[in-house]
Design a protein around this motif. Structure first.
Motif, PDB file in Angstrom:
ATOM      1  N   LEU A 138       0.805  -1.223   0.000  1.00 49.94           N
ATOM      2  CA  LEU A 138       0.000   0.000   0.000  1.00 49.94           C
ATOM      3  C   LEU A 138       0.838   1.273   0.000  1.00 49.94           C
ATOM      4  N   ARG A 139       2.109   1.161   0.285  1.00 48.63           N
ATOM      5  CA  ARG A 139       2.959   2.354   0.371  1.00 48.63           C
ATOM      6  C   ARG A 139       3.106   3.013  -0.996  1.00 48.63           C
TER       7      ARG A 139
ATOM      8  N   ALA B 136      -3.372   5.970  -0.219  1.00 49.99           N
ATOM      9  CA  ALA B 136      -2.893   4.782   0.504  1.00 49.99           C
ATOM     10  C   ALA B 136      -3.493   4.720   1.901  1.00 49.99           C
TER      11      ALA B 136
END
Length: 74
Positions: free
Chosen positions: A34-35, A48
């Motif tokens: 998700l970064r 994110a």
């Protein structure tokens, strides 16, 4: 309209859990998938955090009556 405290007490009783999940959105603690990419900008970080936050809420909602978002991160 019920007072917030009344709704909270009812949620605690319904879930049998006097607990609260804290949500502190730190970029380096997001799951790797998700970064946002380095230098991706604020919009990518916001997206994110939104995805992660929704996932947390969906996961804990049946069990935990409250979530405390650390507004200092926003």
């Amino acid at each position: 309209m019920d007072h917030f405290a009344d709704r909270l007490i009812e949620a605690i009783k319904a879930r049998e859990a006097p607990a609260c999940v804290g949500f502190d959105p730190l970029p380096d603690r997001l799951p790797i998938d998700l970064r946002p990419a380095t230098g991706a900008g604020d919009e990518a970080f916001a997206a994110a955090i939104t995805r992660f936050g929704r996932g947390v809420i969906e996961a804990v909602a049946p069990y935990i009556p409250a979530i405390k978002i650390n507004i200092a991160f926003f």
